[in-house]
Structures are given as C-alpha cells and as structure tokens.
Design a protein around this motif. Structure first.
Motif, PDB file in Angstrom:
ATOM      1  N   THR A 300     -12.372 -48.174  -5.154  1.00 41.27           N
ATOM      2  CA  THR A 300     -12.422 -49.456  -5.848  1.00 41.27           C
ATOM      3  C   THR A 300     -11.058 -50.434  -5.083  1.00 41.27           C
ATOM      4  O   THR A 300     -11.574 -51.573  -4.826  1.00 41.27           O
ATOM      5  N   GLU A 400     -23.728 -49.985 -18.298  1.00 43.51           N
ATOM      6  CA  GLU A 400     -22.340 -50.821 -18.103  1.00 43.51           C
ATOM      7  C   GLU A 400     -21.647 -50.033 -16.885  1.00 43.51           C
ATOM      8  O   GLU A 400     -21.009 -50.495 -16.123  1.00 43.51           O
ATOM      9  N   ARG A 401     -21.569 -48.651 -17.209  1.00 44.10           N
ATOM     10  CA  ARG A 401     -20.770 -47.688 -16.383  1.00 44.10           C
ATOM     11  C   ARG A 401     -21.373 -47.671 -14.971  1.00 44.10           C
ATOM     12  O   ARG A 401     -20.738 -47.765 -14.023  1.00 44.10           O
ATOM     13  N   GLN A 404     -20.324 -50.945 -13.249  1.00 47.21           N
ATOM     14  CA  GLN A 404     -19.203 -51.067 -12.810  1.00 47.21           C
ATOM     15  C   GLN A 404     -18.947 -50.543 -11.361  1.00 47.21           C
ATOM     16  O   GLN A 404     -18.179 -50.720 -10.943  1.00 47.21           O
ATOM     17  N   LYS A 407     -19.186 -52.155  -6.884  1.00 47.01           N
ATOM     18  CA  LYS A 407     -18.024 -53.079  -6.365  1.00 47.01           C
ATOM     19  C   LYS A 407     -18.101 -53.579  -5.232  1.00 47.01           C
ATOM     20  O   LYS A 407     -17.231 -54.623  -4.801  1.00 47.01           O
ATOM     21  N   GLU A 452     -18.340 -60.352 -13.920  1.00 49.60           N
ATOM     22  CA  GLU A 452     -17.632 -59.719 -13.168  1.00 49.60           C
ATOM     23  C   GLU A 452     -17.841 -59.779 -11.777  1.00 49.60           C
ATOM     24  O   GLU A 452     -16.894 -59.532 -11.049  1.00 49.60           O
TER      25      GLU A 452
END
Length: 841
Positions: A300, A400-401, A404, A407, A452
């Motif tokens: 990340t 959603e996981r 996420q 990146k 996001e």
C-alpha cells in the motif's frame, strides 16, 4: 290567374305535370322543401305548421292583411308610383302569382301520391290479417289438445310420483356412499400414478363428509385410512420440494398442494430459502477465497508513493530516463474485472433465479379458496427481502474488500469496467425485487470506489509533486548548476550538462501540468458515455463537481500552495536546508499559477467533465489569491534568507576584528568583495525568473557621487563635530535632525514581483545588519578609515541594484556616521586616498 286545371276522379291535376299516360312525374326533394317554405310564408305559417301569434294588421293597403282593400291599394299605387314603378310592381305580382300557382299544383300532386300509397298499404294489410286469423284459430285448437293430454298424464302418474322421488334420493345417497367406500382405493391409485393434484382434490371433496360422520365406526375407518394415505402423499411432496430438482412448474404445484394440505406457509418459505442459502453461500466462499485477509501494508505504501508514472526529473543527473511506473495491483489470482464477473455470473445470477422462483411459488401465484385469506404473499415478501439483504450485504463486503486492494492508479479501465458491470447486474435485482435496498447499496459502493480512486490520484499527484521538488533540490545542490545558463564549476559534457533556473521551472511546471492532464484523462473513464452509472444524476453531478474538481484539482492546487508555504515556516535564520534558489523558483511557480495555470486547469476540468455547479465550488479567484499569497510569502522569505546570508558574513567580519588596534587600511577587505560578488550572483539569479522592474531615475553624476559622497560639505560638517570631544550633543542633534528629513526605511517590507524590488530588499537587510553591528563596536582611527574604504567600495557597486540609489547612500552614510561616533580618535581618510584604494581593490 290564367292557369288551366284538369279534373280526374274528383281531383285537380296541373296539365304541365301529366304525361301521356296520366302518370305524375317525380320532382326534386330540394325543390319540394322550397315550395313548402313559400306556401307557409304565403299562408303565414311557421316551421311547425302553426300560424305565428302576430297582431292583426288593420291597414287596408296591407296585401297580406285580412282587411285588404284592392281599390284603396290601387289608388295608393297610382298616386305614389310612377308609370315605370307601376309596371315593375305589376311584373313582380304576376311572377308571384305564377309561382304560387305552380307551388299549389305541386302540393296537390304530392298529396295525391301519398293517397295512392296509403290505398295500396290498406289493401295489402287486409290480405295479411286474413291469413293471420286462420293461423291463430289453428294455434288455439292445438293448445286445447295439449292441455287435455297433459291432464290425462298427470292423473295417471299421480300415485307413483312420491315413490319415484324417494327412490331418486336413495340412489343419490348410494352413489355418495359408494364414492366414500372407494375413496382409499382411489387415493392409493393416484399415489401410485403420482397424480398428486387429483388425490388432493378428491380428498378435499370428501373431507367435510367424513368429518361430519366421523362418529360412525365405518366412516371413522375410512377417515383414518384417508389420513394415512394423505400423510404419505405429503411426505413425498416434502421430499420432492426439498430435492428442488424439478421444474419451476412442478415446484409451484408442489407448494400449492402442500399449502392445501395445511402445511405451514412460513415453514415452506424457510425451507426454500434455506436450500437457496446453502448454494449462494458456496458462491460467496469461492469469492472470499480470492481475496487476501488483509492488504499488504508495504504494498500500500509503495503504491501510494509511486502511484503515478513520474515524468523525467527536471534537472536531475538522470534526466532523460523515465522513472519507475506505478505499481500495479497486488498479485492476485484474478484481476478485479474477473472477480466482478465471477460474482455477477455466479452469485448475482443465482440470487436472481432464487428471487424469481420464490416469487413464482409464494408471491405471484394466485391463491384461491382458504389460502387467499392467509396473506401468504405479504409474509413471503418480507422473508425474501430479509434473505436478499443479508446475503447481498456479505457480497458487498467482499466486493469492497476486493476494490480496496486496487491501490495502483496506473490504469483505470479494468476498475471502471468492473464497476460498470457490477452496477448493471444489480439493476436486474431492482427489477425483480422492487423496493429492495440492494441496488442503492451497490450504487453507494460504486460512488465510494470512484471517490476513493480520486483520493488515490490526489495522493499520487502530491507524491509526484514532492518527488519533483526533491529532484529540483538535488539539481540545485549539484555544483554544475549555472545561474545564467553557463557552468559555474567548469564545462560539463553529455548528460551532466548544467540546467538553468528557467529550464528547471519550465520542466517542473510542464511535468506537473502533464501529470494533471494524465490524471484527468484516467478519471474521465468514470464518466464515459458507455458506462451506465456515469449518466445517473446521483453520480455524475456530485462526482464531477465535488469529486474531480474540488477533491482532486482544487485540493492539489491548494496542496501546492500550502507545501510551498511550508518552506518558509520550517527554514531557520540561514534558510535551513532549503536552497534559496528553490524558494525563488517556487515563488515564480506560484505566481505563474496565479496568472494563468489555475484558470487553464479549472477550465480544462470543467470542459472535460461538463461540471454542473449545483453545489458550492471554490471560485478561481480564491485559488488565484491563495497562489499569489504563497508566491508573495516565498519571495519575501527568499529576500530574508539571502539578506541574512550576506548579513551573517558582514556580522562575522565586524565581530571578529579588533577595530581599535587595526593597521592603516591599504586594501578593501575580502568580505566586501564577497558581498558584491554574492549580490551580483543573486541579481543574475533573480533576473532569470523575474522582470527588471521600475527604478527611479539616476542622477547625472551618480558615478561622481559614488566617490564623493563622504567628502561633501554636509558630511564633513557632521564628522567635524564628532572629532571634537567637547561637543557630543551637537553631533547627535545634527544626526537626529537629518533623520527627520529622511524617508523612513522599512527593512522587512513585502517586495514586489520584480528583480529591482527583490535586490532592494536584500541590500536593505544586509546594510541594516552592517549598521547595527557597527553600532556595537568601538573603533580606532584606522578602524574608522577601514569602514570608510569598505563603505565606499560597497557604494561603487550596490547602487546599481536598488530601485533608489539614495537608499544605499543613506544606509552607508549611517554606517560611516555610526563608526565615527564610536571612534576613539576620529581622523577620516582623505577621499582621494579612499578612491585610489577602492579602484586598486
């Protein structure tokens, strides 16, 4: 009247409407109506054939009145009319008489035609009525015979009627009893043939009777046998329902039969949903297996640090080779599009099939009889909504996981296509299950993912900007950097060629602008026309206005201004670790943003995304004001830092020297030469980025004043008093009076965006520091003379850099005056000797 009439059978016929065979000729109906109208007008009748109620005219000359007198009327015409008028009147009356005659003949003809038609009709009716009377007489005779025959039959069967009625009732009862006794065999046969519907219908027909006579032993046995058979049938139906392998029609029939057998509807719904949940949960487990439990922290950080492919580092030694591209998504078995595809094709499709089947079984299927009063659809609909919401929540959590973990911001196409497919497939759920919250929650996931993504792009832009500043600082720190385009440390070759400040500024500005355009192009994929959610009002307006414009573009512009201002806040007295050239470059960058770049970026954003300013947005003027404020602060700090660097050299040169025991000056001190060199270098450096500015007109004897300013009569008078120890008050008085008529000098005032204003600010700080240090020292004769030589040398060069040469004259005058005040043996050096020393230096 001149009309001739023919008499035939008592009727008068006009001769001109009779042919040779004495047959009337038909006339046009329109003419007939006109004729009737004229006759009614003649006789004074209205449309209904009645005479209108009008007062009778008593005038004897009224030709239409009842009291008409021909003689009076004729005499009146003779008196009042000329011969021509009399002839015209005669012609008119003749024409009217003829018209009335013709109309009368037509009326008589029509009445005759109707009379002939009526005669024929009466003759025909006589013939018809004669035949009808004969038929009625025959019918009356037949009815009398039938009545007599019926009476004889009733008399014959009167004795047997009661017996026949009793036997008919017994026969009906026996048939019912036969049906009841054969009922268990019938049910077993239906069970063998799997005719479940027929078995249920047959049992329903006999159930009430068996229940009514269950107190009788024979009926009780039949009822028990039927109950056992129906329990077995219900068991087979439950097994068939649990297996679920039949067609939708068979399952629907199975559910309906179970409901008719008093199976609890809630239990059936729960069993169906339980079967469906097990299949759907297996799909969710397959999706969860493709997701990491927790995202990698290092990945990340790397993704946010290198989210954008940086342009070539401006001015860096590796200029010409591109930087590392953005990190891709974490290594997974499938990409985001494949993951969403699998979820849609497996879980969402299965969920839609479950919804359709469930609604067909429990909600849409028409309920009849007793089932209609149980409100099964309402109960079943509530259970379905809870079931769908529960499983959809788990599915959304997995989606959603997975989102996420995306990146990397190098390519948006896969993510956008995945979100589009995800959004489109959820619309099927909205159509199948109106009122469900699933589509709205899916839309919220899409909006959060896009938001996001915008935040990631903002973070990547910020990282790119800071990396670019790091490259600029490295380029400024290398000794190969030139201030005017030529190398300071000697010529360089190849890729180590020096880079000037304008080239660094141009490269930095272009790389940032290109990166912003690249980011906007990537984000624009979210608003493409073929993306279903892009045209939705709840997405496009808010995303374009607040997401892209405000959260991305405006936030990045504010970040550039804020991060630039931080260089002013963290720097120490000597500028800390921030190179002064970087402050100057950033000030020019912010000024260029205020002048044109901000307007260009926001206009490009508004045009590319068709931004509708429904909600409040940051106006361009506010951002430009913030950029100008940052530019002003950076330039002020640059002046302060450069002034403090030169001031530090002057302070050390003053504080580390013994001015009382110094030797007679023969040369200009090296620090003064260094001050002039650094000032010249700063002047060239500032001139590379800023315009010249406006100077006050120099006097025609500027060069002479440079050498004679300290030997003027005013200065000599000022120093002469200080040479005499007996008059110290007079010297201070003269100095204070001189200051009253001098313009006040603000040392740390804001500078303008031009070279002259910047250099004036630096020189003011430097000379003011020099003055304050001199005021704290004590001087001998030669110390004063050395100050005279140094100040004259500074005067020879520094006046060229400032906007007003009198400012330099005044400050240097103050320095020499302060040294004279602090001198123990004030004996100034001759001006000619000072000039010779300075020229030689």
């Amino acid at each position: 009247m001149g009309a001739h009439w023919l008499c035939c059978g008592g009727l008068f016929w006009p001769p001109f409407i009779m042919d040779e065979g004495s047959v009337p000729v038909a006339e046009d109906p329109g003419r007939r109506r006109r004729v009737h109208g004229m006759l009614k007008l003649y006789y004074g009748l209205n449309e209904e054939g009645k005479a209108p109620e009008q007062p009778e005219s008593l005038d004897p000359c009224d030709i239409n009145g009842p009291h008409f007198d021909p003689e009076l009327y004729l005499n009146k015409l003779r008196r009042e009319c000329s011969l021509t008028e009399l002839m015209d009147q005669e012609t008119c009356m003749v024409r009217q008489i003829r018209s009335l005659d013709s109309d009368m003949q037509t009326l008589v003809y029509e009445n005759y035609n109707k009379f002939i038609s009526a005669t024929d009709t009466i003759r025909k009716m006589k013939n018809d009525f004669k035949k009808m009377e004969d038929e009625m007489d025959c019918l009356s005779a037949n009815m009398a015979a039938i009545t007599e025959f019926s009476a004889r039959i009733s008399g014959t069967l009167q004795d047997q009627h009661a017996q026949i009625t009793k036997l008919s009732g017994v026969h009906t009862l026996l048939r019912k009893l036969q049906f009841l006794f054969e009922l268990p065999a019938r049910l077993n046969k239906c069970l063998e043939l799997q005719a479940y519907a027929q078995a249920v219908n047959t049992h329903r027909r006999a159930r009430c009777v068996l229940q009514q006579y269950s107190h009788l032993p024979s009926f009780k046995g039949i009822q028990d046998d039927c109950h056992a058979i129906m329990d077995k049938l219900a068991q087979e139906l439950r097994q068939k329902f649990r297996d679920g392998g039949s067609s939708a029609k068979d399952l629907s029939e199975c559910v309906e039969l179970l409901l008719q057998l008093d199976e609890p509807a809630e239990e059936l719904c729960d069993k169906f949903l339980s079967h469906a949940r097990s299949r759907l949960e297996s799909d969710l487990q397959g999706l969860e297996a493709e997701i990491r439990p927790y995202p990698s922290t290092s990945a990340t950080k790397d993704a946010s640090a290198h989210g954008l492919s940086s342009a070539t580092a401006p001015g860096s030694p590796t200029d010409g080779s591109p930087k590392n591209s953005s990190l891709s998504s974490p290594a997974l078995n499938t990409d985001i599009l494949e993951f969403i595809d699998r979820g849609c094709n497996e879980f969402v499709s299965s969920l839609c099939l479950v919804i359709t089947s469930y609604q067909e079984l429990f909600i849409n299927h028409a309920q009849k009889g007793e089932l209609a009063s149980k409100n099964i659809p309402q109960m079943a609909n509530g259970k379905l909504h809870a079931f769908v919401d529960d499983l959809a929540a788990r599915y959304f959590m997995l989606v959603e996981r997975r989102i996420q973990e995306e990146k990397g911001v190098g390519d948006n196409s896969l993510l956008v296509r995945a979100l589009d497919r995800f959004h489109r497939r959820l619309q099927a759920v909205a159509k199948l299950l109106p009122g469900s919250a699933v589509p709205n929650k899916g839309t919220e996931i899409v909006i959060r993912a896009a938001t996001e993504r915008v935040k990631q792009y903002l973070s990547a832009l910020q990282s790119f900007y800071m990396d670019s500043l790091t490259d600029v600082r490295q380029a400024l720190a290398t000794p190969r950097l030139s201030v005017a385009g030529t190398s300071v440390a000697g010529p360089a070759s190849g890729r180590d060629a020096p880079t000037s400040l304008p080239e660094l500024l141009s490269s930095l500005s272009a790389s940032i602008l290109n990166q912003i355009k690249s980011v906007l192009a990537s984000v624009h994929l979210f608003t493409a026309k073929d993306i279903t959610f892009s045209n939705k009002p709840y997405f496009k307006g808010e995303f374009c206005s607040q997401g892209v414009r405000e959260s991305l573009v405006v936030s990045f512009i504010k970040f550039v201004c804020q991060s630039s201002r931080q260089f002013c806040e963290t720097a120490g007295d000597k500028g800390g670790s921030t190179p002064p050239a970087l402050l100057l470059l950033l000030s020019r960058l912010c000024l260029d943003y205020e002048t044109s770049t901000i307007s260009y970026i926001l206009t490009l954003t508004d045009e590319q995304f068709l931004v509708q300013h429904h909600s409040p947005v940051t106006p361009v003027t506010t951002l430009c004001a913030e950029a100008r404020e940052a530019a002003q602060k950076l330039l002020n700090h640059y002046v302060k830092v450069q002034g403090l660097i030169i001031s530090q050299m002057l302070r050390k040169s003053v504080e580390t020297r013994d001015w009382v025991n110094t030797i007679e000056p023969r040369n200009v001190r090296a620090v003064m030469k260094r001050v002039v060199e650094d000032t010249t270098s700063i002047d060239v450096q500032v001139g590379l980025l800023y315009e010249e500015g406006v100077r006050k007109a120099h006097s025609s004897d500027s060069s002479k004043r440079t050498f004679s300013v300290y030997s003027s009569s005013r200065q000599q008078a000022r120093y002469a008093a200080s040479y005499t120890p007996s008059a110290p008050m007079d010297t201070n008085l003269l100095s204070n009076i001189h200051k009253l008529f001098s313009e006040r000098i603000d040392i740390f005032s804001s500078v303008e965006f031009n070279k002259v204003s910047v250099m004036t600010g630096i020189i003011k700080i430097s000379l003011k520091t020099f003055l304050e240090c001199v005021r704290l020292r004590t001087f001998g004769r030669y110390g004063l003379q050395q100050i005279q030589v140094d100040c004259h040398y500074l005067q020879m060069y520094l006046w060229r850099f400032v906007s007003d040469e009198n400012l330099v004259h005044f400050l240097l005058d103050e320095i020499v005056g302060s040294a004279a005040h602090r001198c123990l043996d004030p004996a100034p050096m001759e001006q000619s000797v000072i000039e010779v020393i300075c020229e030689r230096g």
